[in-house]
Structures are given as C-alpha cells and as structure tokens.
Design an enzyme around this catalytic site. Structure first.
Site, mmCIF file in Angstrom:
data_model
loop_
_atom_site.group_PDB
_atom_site.id
_atom_site.type_symbol
_atom_site.label_atom_id
_atom_site.label_comp_id
_atom_site.label_asym_id
_atom_site.label_seq_id
_atom_site.Cartn_x
_atom_site.Cartn_y
_atom_site.Cartn_z
ATOM 1 N N LYS B 52 0.796 -1.230 0.000
ATOM 2 C CA LYS B 52 0.000 0.000 0.000
ATOM 3 C C LYS B 52 0.828 1.279 0.000
ATOM 4 O O LYS B 52 0.341 2.339 -0.372
ATOM 5 C CB LYS B 52 -0.991 -0.024 1.163
ATOM 6 C CG LYS B 52 -1.986 -1.182 1.032
ATOM 7 C CD LYS B 52 -3.390 -0.814 1.386
ATOM 8 C CE LYS B 52 -4.345 -1.926 0.943
ATOM 9 N NZ LYS B 52 -5.749 -1.598 1.130
ATOM 10 N N ASN B 79 -3.800 -1.613 6.567
ATOM 11 C CA ASN B 79 -2.477 -1.328 6.032
ATOM 12 C C ASN B 79 -2.368 0.052 5.407
ATOM 13 O O ASN B 79 -1.291 0.640 5.393
ATOM 14 C CB ASN B 79 -2.114 -2.389 4.981
ATOM 15 C CG ASN B 79 -1.691 -3.696 5.625
ATOM 16 O OD1 ASN B 79 -1.200 -3.708 6.743
ATOM 17 N ND2 ASN B 79 -1.887 -4.795 4.910
ATOM 18 N N ASP B 171 2.235 -15.971 -17.753
ATOM 19 C CA ASP B 171 0.912 -16.211 -18.332
ATOM 20 C C ASP B 171 -0.196 -15.555 -17.502
ATOM 21 O O ASP B 171 -1.218 -15.144 -18.032
ATOM 22 C CB ASP B 171 0.654 -17.720 -18.414
ATOM 23 C CG ASP B 171 1.665 -18.422 -19.310
ATOM 24 O OD1 ASP B 171 1.690 -18.080 -20.509
ATOM 25 O OD2 ASP B 171 2.422 -19.278 -18.815
ATOM 26 N N GLU B 203 -10.461 -14.450 -4.158
ATOM 27 C CA GLU B 203 -11.359 -13.770 -3.212
ATOM 28 C C GLU B 203 -11.950 -14.805 -2.249
ATOM 29 O O GLU B 203 -12.310 -15.908 -2.672
ATOM 30 C CB GLU B 203 -12.494 -13.078 -3.976
ATOM 31 C CG GLU B 203 -13.366 -12.194 -3.084
ATOM 32 C CD GLU B 203 -14.414 -11.406 -3.877
ATOM 33 O OE1 GLU B 203 -14.954 -11.947 -4.867
ATOM 34 O OE2 GLU B 203 -14.694 -10.254 -3.474
ATOM 35 N N SER B 302 0.625 -9.507 -0.927
ATOM 36 C CA SER B 302 0.212 -8.136 -0.658
ATOM 37 C C SER B 302 0.734 -7.573 0.660
ATOM 38 O O SER B 302 0.958 -6.371 0.772
ATOM 39 C CB SER B 302 -1.309 -8.048 -0.699
ATOM 40 O OG SER B 302 -1.886 -9.055 0.110
#
Lengths: 313, 313
Positions: B52, B79, B171, B203, B302
């Site tokens: 972030k 975050n 890919d 998700e 992440s």
C-alpha cells in the site's frame, strides 16, 4: 592449511548453479534500533531452508565420479541432514543420513522428502560416529562432516561472498557460531573479498564453547546445552578452528532473552521466518551497539527451519 | 477514464525512489504442489509491510506544493493507514488518519510510529466519512482513498510492473481482491506490459462481492464479513470497477480452509510471513490447478502485517 583466495572464489563459482542467490534485505526501523546499517543475507530463503545446502553441494561437487556413484553419508539431525539429502538428490547422488532414533518425526520426514535414506541409531555420539563409519565401509560412501570439512567450510562462505558482491564496503560480517563452518567460511570470504571487513560471531552465553575456545586457544566443549538456539550446541572442529583463530575478530555472547527479543524484531519488522540460531547474530549486533554504531554490517541469516507452533513469543 | 500505458509507466518511475524493489521468490516444492511455475512478488517485505505504500506514495507525489503543505487524510484501520503515514513522513507531508475508536491499540501504535496523526471516531462508515470530510474542511488536507483513487490504483500496479520486468513472459498475474486497488493496478500493468498476460483475482468465498460484481456488472456489497482475510472485506469502487470489468479475466473464490492451508504452506516452505489476505491469491492457484498447470504464474504477496500470536495453525 588455510584455504586460499582462489579456493574461496572457486567454491562460489562451483555452487552457484545449484543454490539460490538469496536476497539481501534491510529495514529502516531495525537500522534505527541498532544504530547501524544492517544488511540481512537471507539464507533462510535458501533451498532446504538454510545455508547448509551451500557446503553440502560444494563437498559433493568435489568428489570423483566413482565416489559419487557410491554416495555420501553424514550424521546430523538438523539442517545439514536435509541439506545433504537435497544437494545429493540435485546431483544424482545417494545420501545416507545417520539420525538418532529419538529425532522428531518431522525432521525425519523432511530428510525423506528430500530423498535422503535415514539410518537410525542410538543418540550417543560414539554410536552415531560408528554407524556412519559402518555405512562408509559397507557402501563405500564418502563421509561429509556438517561443519568440519574444508569443502563444506568453503561452501558455507559463499553466502558472505554474495553479500559482499552486493555490499562491497561492509565493515563487519556477523554470523552465528555453532560447529564453526559458517563463521569460518564467512571469515575467509570477508578476509579475501572485503575491504578491511571484520568477521564477528554471535554465540549463546549458555553454549559459549567457541568464545572460550578463542580465549584458550584450544577447542573447548559445552557443559550444558540449555539454549533455544538448537543449531549452535555443537563444538568447533579441527578444520575450522585455525581459520576462526586467525580470521574471526571476536565472539559476542548473548542471553536467551536477547535471542528471543532479536528474533521477534525480525519476524515483526522484516516479515521473514528465522530460526533462533539466526537471531543470535542480530542479537550480538544489538548487544554491542557502541561497536557497530554508524557501521555497515552484513548479517548472514542462517536458516528458517522452525516449528511455527512453538514460537517463543 | 482508464489510465494509459504512459500513466502506468510514469507511476513506476515516480514511486521507485521511495519504495523497496521487493524480491521475487520461488519454491521448487510449491511448484510441484501447484503444478505451475509460481513467482511470488514479496510486497510483505515492502516498507510498512504491504504494497500500500506504493499507491500512497504515488498519490502524494501527484499533489501540488500547496496541497502538500496542508497534508493528506484518509480513513482506514488497516495497512493503508500505516502506508499513508509512512509515505507522507518520507515526503515531509502531514497525514491525518481517521480510525474507529474500537481499532486495536497495536494498529494505532503502528500509525503513530510512522508519524501519522490519529483522529478517532465512531466505527460507522458514515461517521468515518464525515470525520474525514471535516479534516479536509478544517485543515485543507487532501483526501486519499485507500483503493478507489486513480493515482492509488496506478501506484499499486507497480508491484506487478516490477514482477513483469523480472519475469516478462508470465501467463498470469494473480492478486487478492478487496477494495480493488491492487487487482485493478495489476491488471493495467499486465495488460500494457505483459505478453498476453491475464490477471486473475482470488477472493474469499465468504466475502465474494467482487465475484458477484463482475457477474452482475454493478458494484455489489458483502452481507457477511466472516473471513480470516481481514484486508478483503471492503467493496469495489467507482474508479477501479471499470478497470476490473475490462482487464480482469476472472475471480476465483476460495474457502477459509483453503486460505489457511495456503498460508501455512507459504510459511513453512517459503519462510516468509504473509497476511491471510495474501494467502488468498495462492489459494486461488491451488484451487484451479487445471487452469494454471504448466503456466508461469506471478503472485503479488500483498502484505505481512499479522498478529503472530494468533496464527491459525
């Protein structure tokens, strides 16, 4: 007796195709806390989860074709057992791993996963050594010591070599010391390839045999092995001790609390998983802030093989 | 409306001096388990412990000198709160962080550590928005949304850009999806700089608003937020939704067990600390093995901000 600059350089060239060139990480916050510029050479992210694949690979690559067909043998219940298994498999060589029958199942499973053949025996060192000798005799396998073998020492030094390639003007290289292979190899790399770069080891106060050995000039043993840093309980060896006496500047001893506190800082701030043994080196830097103040310090993070359900914090 | 190739490239150039170029790691064993060649772009090792900082930095760098003197404001307890505080401090800008008064003390402390000024208010979204609006009014601070802001989206896409620089023939790029900033930015990077590289999001099934939004063509909300992936409970935004509709290939939903299992694999085998939200992307790859079989897959990890005393394994 002490390997040359050419020996050190050749080892890096030899093992490079078989090991990860692990990243060098740093943290602004840990720099602030330590007062130094600290560069972490992350061999916890190495193949097999520790630097030991470097020495194992170098040792196997120095064998003759005939020796390779007969395999290698070691006794270890720690990272070297996994490393020799994995290195041997990568090179198409059979690995016999002598392990105490009391070794945790998870460690045996890791060795098997990497293709090593486990030979169980009693925990006593003399029995382990005798068992390894029997495998050498019966199978013609070559014995590879986890830390007291010149080729292993040279291989272990390649982590510090790579670190110095990225950060050529380090003032210090700091590693943990257990059996002595890593610190001896790192000291050779720093001596030959650093710019006036000193090598320092961190050692748990509870198993300060290396510290006492440097003081007395002969290899000392541990009376107790009461440390969380389970990779550092072994004593120095005949091959690495002369290198350590000549090229290691000093050994800094740290308490168990200091080890756990350094380990927690690395987990929380660097977001990497390290063994307690690896935290010993950073704990040493935090223990002697005056010495390291304003200096460029490279730390070899030796491994990340830890039981996550038993973190000490 | 949708940013251009030049916009994406400019964002990378703009933020690079202020963020870590995080390492790309891989694991032979995780490749074997997944059947794909997986490259983990480790933004858990990023400044502030998540990607972030990229978006926050890009947003601040696009402000005028006058705007910078008046500061920035956001509402976040995750975050982005830390990232905006840290980015702002690096650039000499004041950051006001609107946080619910129920936010854990550890999160408040992290924001303060990074120099952010916390403004507490009630948890209700409308109150948080009103509080942020008041700060804008009173201080002249510029509001920066955690995910629904074009400059933030472009900044978040720089992780995938760096990944594609190292692995140009991926890919797939796979990211988690929460508010949608990361996946939208990554999709732009993959579209403009990949070679026929598709973007896929993972998700949690429990908060599958993005999956349902892509099906219905309008932004859907979550009814429950019963997931361990606490960074993914928010819904998509007006700025990132059109990008997602156009450039994201599909969203793969995963169960809580799949998330925890993927997370454990990464801890044990990669030796890095990742958030449950980050594990969602790898869980998606494991969930659709047929799709990814034999492919080169880049995963954006992440973040790594997690309470180590509460690991789910």
């Amino acid at each position: 007796m002490i390997p040359s600059k050419q020996d050190v350089a050749a080892a890096l060239e030899r093992v490079s195709p078989y090991v990860h060139k692990t990243p060098v990480l740093s943290s602004t916050l840990l720099n602030e806390i330590s007062g130094a510029s600290v560069f972490f050479k992350c061999d916890n992210l190495q193949r097999g989860g520790s630097f030991k694949i470097r020495g194992a690979t170098n040792a196997i690559l120095q064998l003759s074709e005939e020796q390779r067909t007969k395999g290698v043998v070691t006794h270890s219940s720690g990272n070297f057992a996994q490393a020799l298994s994995l290195a041997a498999r990568s090179l198409g060589v059979k690995a016999y791993i002598v392990m105490p029958d009391t070794a945790p199942e998870v460690k045996k499973a890791a060795v098997r996963d990497y293709g090593g053949e486990i030979v169980e025996c009693e925990t006593v060192l003399s029995v382990r050594e005798a068992t390894a000798a029997r495998i050498q005799e019966e199978k013609g396998a070559t014995f590879v010591h986890p830390s007291d073998d010149t080729q292993v020492i040279l291989g272990q030094g390649t982590a510090a070599m790579e670190l110095l390639e990225e950060q050529p003007d380090l003032d210090y290289v700091v590693t943990p010391v257990g059996g002595g292979g890593l610190v001896a190899g790192s000291a050779l790399s720093a001596h030959y390839f650093g710019k006036d770069c000193k090598t320092i080891a961190g050692e748990p106060l509870e198993v300060d045999d290396a510290y006492r050995s440097m003081k007395s000039g002969k290899i000392e043993s541990n009376i107790t092995i009461n440390t969380i840093a389970d990779g550092l309980k072994t004593q120095l060896g005949e091959m690495n001790f002369p290198i350590i006496m000549k090229h290691v500047d000093q050994i800094i001893r740290v308490t168990e609390d200091e080890i756990i506190s350094a380990m927690k800082l690395v987990y929380e701030r660097m977001k990497i998983i390290i063994e307690p043994s690896s935290a010993v080196a950073f704990a040493a830097v935090l223990n002697k802030k005056d010495l390291f103040k304003g200096k460029k310090v490279g730390i070899v993070i030796s491994g990340g093989n830890v039981d996550l359900s038993k973190l000490p914090f």
